[in-house]
Design an enzyme around this catalytic site. Structure first.
Site, PDB file in Angstrom:
ATOM      1  CB  SER A 112     155.967 -18.862  87.196  1.00 55.39           C
ATOM      2  OG  SER A 112     154.990 -17.878  87.635  1.00 55.39           O
ATOM      3  CE  LYS A 115     153.422 -20.286  90.055  1.00 52.18           C
ATOM      4  NZ  LYS A 115     152.711 -19.554  88.601  1.00 52.18           N
ATOM      5  CB  SER A 169     152.048 -20.106  85.199  1.00 53.22           C
ATOM      6  OG  SER A 169     152.898 -19.696  86.072  1.00 53.22           O
ATOM      7  CE  LYS A 292     155.034 -22.770  85.624  1.00 57.04           C
ATOM      8  NZ  LYS A 292     154.491 -21.802  84.502  1.00 57.04           N
TER       9      LYS A 292
END
Length: 345
Positions: A112, A115, A169, A292
């Site tokens: 993730s 992202k 997420s 993140k």
């Protein structure tokens, strides 16, 4: 009365189970590239990997490039720092200078952390105030995806979708943003969901190359493991450096919690998955401002972090670490980065 309450609880649990069964269970057993994989619920499937143990995924990854510029960037003398991560990079975010690296050009899986790139592409094409109607794409994500809790028919702003993607997420939010943005790029607001997603991943790869991420290929907008999808810690640092220049991304990334409201009034509470910004966590660091997390079977535990120093920002990239390791690794690198940048002030 107690028996009635138990029956009601059982019925509620059964209802939730059936709901998740309908919307979330992937299609198993299809064969693409002769591997067992989980596929999105669409006519044209993405090669998302469900069973890493049965996939020779490395055979689909090309040899990593190493330009003279990259060689020079990585020619620093590493401090004696031990990290659990299989790959890591520490960068002075003010001038982009690499301060530490470990297997920086080894292929890794972004999970993730991808992202951040998704967010950058969305911001290239969309205003945060634009209104998006969520469609069936939120039911296309694999069963074990992280979710924000979006439903088909929800209407909310791009900014709120980005919160839903970056804080808990939410893969559902990543798909919603990808379809909306992909259709804008195709100039067809009725384009098939999978066509829009494929267009969006094309935009992701174009953006990555423009940022200098030469050893990366992105196939899914949420970073879910996929055949042929890969990156490096060095490339993810390039993407992270661009992300921390975005006021929108950094504003969202440092939020501990948020509540977003749909046009119909439905409220959706969100919690950030990053323990480094949670004051109740043993890993909390007041200097950290994001960015993140990422976790998949192939990627392990990942974390891209940005932290304040006396002379600016430092960026830490931890890829394929352990459950506690990603927090510990990040804090080690951030501490070293703060020390170096303060000494050079």
């Amino acid at each position: 009365m107690k028996k009635i309450s138990n029956v009601i609880i059982i019925l509620l649990c059964f209802t939730v189970f059936i709901h998740n069964l309908f919307y979330a269970i992937p299609l198993i057993g299809n064969n693409i590239y002769e591997v067992r994989a989980v596929y999105a619920k669409a006519d044209d499937n993405l090669p998302l990997i469900s069973d890493g143990g049965s996939v020779d995924y490395m055979s689909y990854i090309p040899a990593m490039k190493c330009s003279e510029e990259v060689k020079e960037a990585l020619s620093v003398s590493n401090p004696e720092i031990s990290v659990d991560a299989k790959a890591a990079v520490l960068v002075d975010a003010e001038d982009g200078k690499v301060l530490y690296h470990k297997n920086a050009l080894e292929p890794i899986f972004p999970a993730s952390t991808a992202k951040l790139l998704t967010a950058l592409v969305v911001l290239d094409w969309c205003k945060t105030s634009e209104m998006v109607k969520v469609g069936k794409e939120v039911s296309m994500i694999p069963y074990d995806s992280s979710r924000a809790g979006l439903r088909a028919g929800d209407k909310l702003k791009v900014y709120n979708l980005m919160e839903a993607m970056l804080l808990p997420s939410g893969n559902d939010a990543a798909y919603a943003l990808a379809v909306y943005t992909g259709r804008k790029s195709l100039k067809d607001n009725k384009a098939d969901e999978m066509a829009a997603i494929r267009e969006f991943t094309r935009l992701m790869n174009d953006k990555a190359r423009r940022l200098g991420a030469e050893n990366s290929c992105f196939i899914s907008p949420d970073g879910y493991d996929a055949i042929g999808q890969y990156s490096t810690a060095y490339d993810m640092a390039k993407i992270g450096l661009k992300a921390i220049k975005s006021e929108t991304i950094t504003k969202i990334a440092k939020e501990r919690t948020a509540t977003i409201k749909m046009v119909n009034g439905r409220a959706l509470p969100l919690w950030n998955t990053n323990a480094l910004i949670n004051k109740d966590s043993m890993w909390y660091d007041s200097h950290v401002i994001g960015l993140k997390t990422g976790t998949t079977g192939l990627a392990g535990r990942c974390l891209i972090s940005a932290a304040r120093t006396d002379s600016g920002l430092v960026l830490s990239v931890i890829m394929n670490s352990t459950s506690e390791g990603r927090w510990r690794d990040s804090l080690k690198l951030i501490k070293y980065g703060r020390k170096v940048m303060s000494a050079n002030k």
